[in-house]
Write an enzyme that holds these catalytic residues in place. Structure first.
Site, PDB file in Angstrom:
ATOM      1  CB  CYS A  64       3.684  -4.061  -2.502  1.00 46.12           C
ATOM      2  SG  CYS A  64       4.422  -3.268  -1.064  1.00 46.12           S
TER       3      CYS A  64
ATOM      4  NE  ARG B  64      -0.489  -9.809   5.156  1.00 45.59           N
ATOM      5  CZ  ARG B  64      -0.594  -8.701   4.421  1.00 45.59           C
ATOM      6  NH1 ARG B  64      -1.007  -7.577   4.978  1.00 45.59           N
ATOM      7  NH2 ARG B  64      -0.284  -8.710   3.148  1.00 45.59           N
TER       8      ARG B  64
ATOM      9  NE  ARG C 139      -1.022  -9.973  -3.464  1.00 41.78           N
ATOM     10  CZ  ARG C 139      -1.081  -9.594  -2.184  1.00 41.78           C
ATOM     11  NH1 ARG C 139      -0.801  -8.351  -1.870  1.00 41.78           N
ATOM     12  NH2 ARG C 139      -1.351 -10.463  -1.219  1.00 41.78           N
TER      13      ARG C 139
ATOM     14  CG  HIS D 232       4.136  -9.832   0.306  1.00 47.52           C
ATOM     15  ND1 HIS D 232       3.109 -10.740   0.206  1.00 47.52           N
ATOM     16  CD2 HIS D 232       3.541  -8.607   0.388  1.00 47.52           C
ATOM     17  CE1 HIS D 232       1.950 -10.100   0.233  1.00 47.52           C
ATOM     18  NE2 HIS D 232       2.183  -8.796   0.340  1.00 47.52           N
TER      19      HIS D 232
HETATM   20  N1   CP Z   1       0.287  -5.327  -0.706  1.00 43.20           N
HETATM   21  C1   CP Z   1      -0.360  -5.907   0.326  1.00 43.20           C
HETATM   22  O1   CP Z   1      -0.059  -7.019   0.741  1.00 43.20           O
HETATM   23  O2   CP Z   1      -1.359  -5.140   0.832  1.00 43.20           O
HETATM   24  P1   CP Z   1      -2.158  -5.439   2.187  1.00 43.20           P
HETATM   25  O3   CP Z   1      -1.158  -5.292   3.308  1.00 43.20           O
HETATM   26  O4   CP Z   1      -3.242  -4.393   2.248  1.00 43.20           O
HETATM   27  O5   CP Z   1      -2.713  -6.815   2.141  1.00 43.20           O
HETATM   28  N1  NVA Z   2       6.967  -4.343   3.630  1.00 45.79           N
HETATM   29  C1  NVA Z   2       5.581  -4.117   3.960  1.00 45.79           C
HETATM   30  C2  NVA Z   2       4.690  -4.685   2.929  1.00 45.79           C
HETATM   31  C3  NVA Z   2       3.215  -4.448   3.161  1.00 45.79           C
HETATM   32  C4  NVA Z   2       2.339  -5.073   2.111  1.00 45.79           C
HETATM   33  C5  NVA Z   2       5.290  -4.694   5.328  1.00 45.79           C
HETATM   34  O1  NVA Z   2       5.721  -5.821   5.620  1.00 45.79           O
HETATM   35  O2  NVA Z   2       4.644  -4.008   6.131  1.00 45.79           O
END
Ligand code: CP
Ligand code: NVA
Length: 304
Positions: free
Chosen positions: A263, A103, A291, A130
């Site tokens: 999400c 990430r 997920r 994502h």
């Molecule tokens: N939706 C998602 O990716 O959640 P987190 O940021 O908590 O991992």
């Molecule tokens: N668009 C959001 C998604 C979080 C899961 C972000 O990047 O913060």
């Protein structure tokens, strides 16, 4: 289905690979005992430049359910590339691990991990995409609709990483998709162009609009935070522009009361109201649960 070597963006997948992953994720969800040895003897490094709840927990537990082992590198390591280059980071991790889940702030970082490492890399959120989320979301949709090519999916809010992956997933599945954003907050132009071409070749479509009326008849309405992690924007600066795009009961009723998707994390009272988020048509917890199944399908495809 041809084997995939990394999972950085859904753009890299063929339609058969994408639909194959959804099919495999369904099997992982319904018959987990068949897959509990899939990653025996394998270790994955999961690394984070940004906070997480769902991704962190679903990967850690998901890897354990497949018989594998995960090593968590938290944000305290700082942005990748500071202490040593991303290339050296990737080469070193590849000496021990069988896969990397990353990430990152910049999408270039996940690309570099894949280029310089010698093990499969899974993008668990970058500034551009994502893909794990969109795969889980389409598993949730596939559980509700027998024929995905017949549905209308609407995204309302900020055009961001989640929107990009959702658009590509919709294009691969031949879905009619509408993305509605305030002026100046549309998804990336190049991703839109590429996705429109992809949608056309699979019998789907992608329409962009500022008008909420374009959402009429939506089978599912999806929204996400108005400010993403890493965005240098102040809420007060955008509030007035975004509030008309809030997904609330009145809007859902006017569109025909389809499913609601998010999400998470959600910002209640901003992009969505509590009643819609908790409503009987809300798929948010199914998306969260999925997920793990979707990611496990990806790891099985990449590593076993
Ligand atoms: N939706 C998602 O990716 O959640 P987190 O940021 O908590 O991992
Ligand atoms: N668009 C959001 C998604 C979080 C899961 C972000 O990047 O913060």
């Amino acid at each position: 289905m041809d084997k995939i070597s990394h999972f950085l963006t859904l753009k890299d997948l063929t339609q058969a690979q994408f639909l194959g992953l959804i099919e495999l994720a369904k099997q992982v969800k319904t018959t987990p005992e068949k897959f509990n040895q899939a990653l025996v003897g394998k270790s994955l490094v999961t690394l984070y430049e940004k906070p997480s709840l769902r991704t962190r927990v679903s990967f850690d537990i998901g890897i354990a359910k497949l018989g594998g082992h995960s090593v968590y590198l938290d944000q305290n390591n700082g942005a990748l590339g500071k202490r040593e280059s991303v290339a050296d980071f990737a080469k070193n991790i590849s000496c021990w691990a069988d896969g990397i889940v990353a990430r990152t702030f910049s999408h270039k970082t996940v690309e570099d991990l894949a280029e310089f490492g010698s093990v499969p890399v899974i993008n668990s959120l970058s500034d551009m995409y994502h893909p794990c989320q969109a795969l889980a979301d389409f598993l949730a949709l596939a559980e509700q609709f027998d024929d995905l090519s017949l549905i209308k999916l609407v995204y309302i809010g900020d055009g961001n990483n989640v929107t990009h992956s959702l658009m590509i997933a919709a294009a691969l599945a031949g879905v009619e998709m509408v993305v509605i954003c305030p002026e100046g907050h549309f998804p990336d132009g190049k991703v839109v162009q590429d996705t429109q071409a992809l949608a056309k070749s699979h019998g789907g479509s992608l329409l962009l609009s500022t008008e909420l009326s374009a959402a009429k008849g939506a089978d599912a309405v999806y929204t996400d935070t108005w400010i993403s992690m890493g965005d240098a924007i102040n809420y007060d600066e955008i509030k007035e522009k975004f509030l008309p795009y809030q997904v609330n009961r009145q809007l859902m009723t006017s569109l025909g009361d389809g499913y609601f998707m998010h999400c998470q994390p959600a910002h209640i009272g901003q992009e969505v109201t509590q009643d819609v988020f908790d409503g009987q048509n809300s798929l948010v917890l199914t998306q969260a649960e999925n997920r793990m199944h979707a990611q496990n399908a990806v790891m099985i495809s990449l590593l076993s």
